[in-house]
Write a protein that holds these residues in place. Sequence first.
Motif, PDB file in Angstrom:
ATOM      1  N   VAL A 164       0.830  -1.207   0.000  1.00 50.93           N
ATOM      2  CA  VAL A 164       0.000   0.000   0.000  1.00 50.93           C
ATOM      3  C   VAL A 164       0.865   1.257   0.000  1.00 50.93           C
ATOM      4  CG1 VAL A 164      -0.225   0.337   2.499  1.00 50.93           C
ATOM      5  CG2 VAL A 164      -2.111   0.981   0.994  1.00 50.93           C
ATOM      6  N   LEU A 165       2.093   1.145   0.489  1.00 52.76           N
ATOM      7  CA  LEU A 165       2.949   2.324   0.618  1.00 52.76           C
ATOM      8  C   LEU A 165       3.342   2.921  -0.729  1.00 52.76           C
ATOM      9  CD1 LEU A 165       5.278   1.165   3.546  1.00 52.76           C
ATOM     10  CD2 LEU A 165       3.196   2.554   3.662  1.00 52.76           C
ATOM     11  N   ASN A 166       3.370   2.098  -1.776  1.00 50.26           N
ATOM     12  CA  ASN A 166       3.707   2.607  -3.108  1.00 50.26           C
ATOM     13  C   ASN A 166       2.536   2.512  -4.076  1.00 50.26           C
ATOM     14  OD1 ASN A 166       6.526   3.564  -3.081  1.00 50.26           O
ATOM     15  ND2 ASN A 166       6.971   1.491  -2.375  1.00 50.26           N
ATOM     16  N   ASP A 167       1.333   2.457  -3.515  1.00 54.23           N
ATOM     17  CA  ASP A 167       0.107   2.505  -4.309  1.00 54.23           C
ATOM     18  C   ASP A 167      -0.342   3.967  -4.362  1.00 54.23           C
ATOM     19  OD1 ASP A 167      -2.462   2.460  -5.323  1.00 54.23           O
ATOM     20  OD2 ASP A 167      -3.127   0.756  -4.102  1.00 54.23           O
ATOM     21  N   GLU A 168      -0.184   4.596  -5.530  1.00 53.87           N
ATOM     22  CA  GLU A 168      -0.469   6.032  -5.639  1.00 53.87           C
ATOM     23  C   GLU A 168      -1.921   6.363  -5.307  1.00 53.87           C
ATOM     24  OE1 GLU A 168       1.563   8.595  -5.992  1.00 53.87           O
ATOM     25  OE2 GLU A 168       3.223   7.174  -5.910  1.00 53.87           O
ATOM     26  N   SER A 169      -2.828   5.415  -5.504  1.00 58.70           N
ATOM     27  CA  SER A 169      -4.234   5.676  -5.196  1.00 58.70           C
ATOM     28  C   SER A 169      -4.474   5.786  -3.693  1.00 58.70           C
ATOM     29  CB  SER A 169      -5.120   4.572  -5.779  1.00 58.70           C
ATOM     30  OG  SER A 169      -4.973   3.349  -5.071  1.00 58.70           O
ATOM     31  N   LYS A 170      -3.510   5.346  -2.893  1.00 58.08           N
ATOM     32  CA  LYS A 170      -3.632   5.396  -1.440  1.00 58.08           C
ATOM     33  C   LYS A 170      -2.907   6.590  -0.830  1.00 58.08           C
ATOM     34  CE  LYS A 170      -6.058   1.644  -1.123  1.00 58.08           C
ATOM     35  NZ  LYS A 170      -7.488   1.712  -0.704  1.00 58.08           N
ATOM     36  N   ARG A 171      -2.322   7.433  -1.681  1.00 58.76           N
ATOM     37  CA  ARG A 171      -1.687   8.667  -1.209  1.00 58.76           C
ATOM     38  C   ARG A 171      -2.633   9.823  -1.515  1.00 58.76           C
ATOM     39  NH1 ARG A 171       4.789   8.838  -1.406  1.00 58.76           N
ATOM     40  NH2 ARG A 171       5.211   6.640  -0.963  1.00 58.76           N
ATOM     41  N   LYS A 172      -3.125  10.451  -0.460  1.00 59.24           N
ATOM     42  CA  LYS A 172      -4.150  11.471  -0.616  1.00 59.24           C
ATOM     43  C   LYS A 172      -3.765  12.721   0.167  1.00 59.24           C
ATOM     44  CE  LYS A 172      -7.643   7.848  -1.122  1.00 59.24           C
ATOM     45  NZ  LYS A 172      -8.947   7.294  -0.642  1.00 59.24           N
ATOM     46  N   GLN A 173      -4.625  13.736   0.074  1.00 56.81           N
ATOM     47  CA  GLN A 173      -4.350  14.983   0.780  1.00 56.81           C
ATOM     48  C   GLN A 173      -5.656  15.600   1.253  1.00 56.81           C
ATOM     49  OE1 GLN A 173      -1.073  17.343  -0.614  1.00 56.81           O
ATOM     50  NE2 GLN A 173      -2.201  19.260  -0.342  1.00 56.81           N
ATOM     51  N   LYS A 174      -5.629  16.211   2.427  1.00 55.35           N
ATOM     52  CA  LYS A 174      -6.801  16.901   2.957  1.00 55.35           C
ATOM     53  C   LYS A 174      -6.340  18.090   3.771  1.00 55.35           C
ATOM     54  CE  LYS A 174      -8.971  14.967   6.426  1.00 55.35           C
ATOM     55  NZ  LYS A 174      -9.676  14.008   7.299  1.00 55.35           N
ATOM     56  N   GLN A 175      -7.240  19.031   3.980  1.00 54.23           N
ATOM     57  CA  GLN A 175      -6.914  20.170   4.840  1.00 54.23           C
ATOM     58  C   GLN A 175      -7.400  19.879   6.248  1.00 54.23           C
ATOM     59  OE1 GLN A 175      -8.595  24.487   4.794  1.00 54.23           O
ATOM     60  NE2 GLN A 175      -6.681  24.565   3.605  1.00 54.23           N
ATOM     61  N   MET A 176      -6.531  20.154   7.219  1.00 55.66           N
ATOM     62  CA  MET A 176      -6.879  19.939   8.617  1.00 55.66           C
ATOM     63  C   MET A 176      -6.675  21.250   9.371  1.00 55.66           C
ATOM     64  SD  MET A 176      -5.081  16.204   9.208  1.00 55.66           S
ATOM     65  CE  MET A 176      -5.714  16.023  10.871  1.00 55.66           C
ATOM     66  N   THR A 177      -7.490  21.454  10.404  1.00 53.39           N
ATOM     67  CA  THR A 177      -7.369  22.627  11.253  1.00 53.39           C
ATOM     68  C   THR A 177      -6.849  22.184  12.614  1.00 53.39           C
ATOM     69  OG1 THR A 177      -9.211  23.704  10.132  1.00 53.39           O
ATOM     70  CG2 THR A 177      -8.563  24.584  12.276  1.00 53.39           C
TER      71      THR A 177
END
Length: 218
Positions: A164-177
Amino acid sequence: MIDSSNWQTFVESLKTALKAEPLGMQAQKAMAPLPDVSQRFDRESAKKARQSAVMILLYQEKGKVRFPLIVRPQYPGVHSGQIALPGGKFEDDDNDLVFTALRETQEEVGVAMNEVEVIGQLSELYVPPSNFNILPVIGLMSNTPQFILEKKEVEELVIADINVLNDESKRKQKQMTFYSGLHVDVPYFDIEEKVVWGATAMILSEFATIINNINSKK
């Protein structure tokens, strides 16, 4: 792709890779919260910080190579409820930080220290919010562990497939406060529908880079 069919070859390649110069900041920054990550790489602050260690514990199960992550309980602190690698702070009775990683893994998830073969370590990482400097340790088990959770420190166990570490579909981004009101863009690994971010994601980013390098040489 790494699985049980190429386990021994992978282990030997990993041992060799871990003897080389650590990849450090370049690999860690790929999963670092933005915009400002400079504090995390302040070596003078890291030297003065409290020392700690975590364990990436690799083992085979049902044809896959896996490692455990833990969900921290809710508590009044900066890492409440987060996903982490087994580990914790250096204690005065510990021989060194490798011992710390082994001891904490035994205490938190019930894996006996003498059942783990330590094969190397990754780059240290400084965590400014808690003022900890973390040493990631890589360990192997020859059998599938029977995990026993320390409920005061571990709310839930999350088992990750190494691929999973090199599965690009599992690398995401979100905004956190954050508690300070600061809005931050946070890259994360989506592992078993859990958000793995911050220091844990940065450590796993370096490990993922090593794995990718091994795969590229096949």
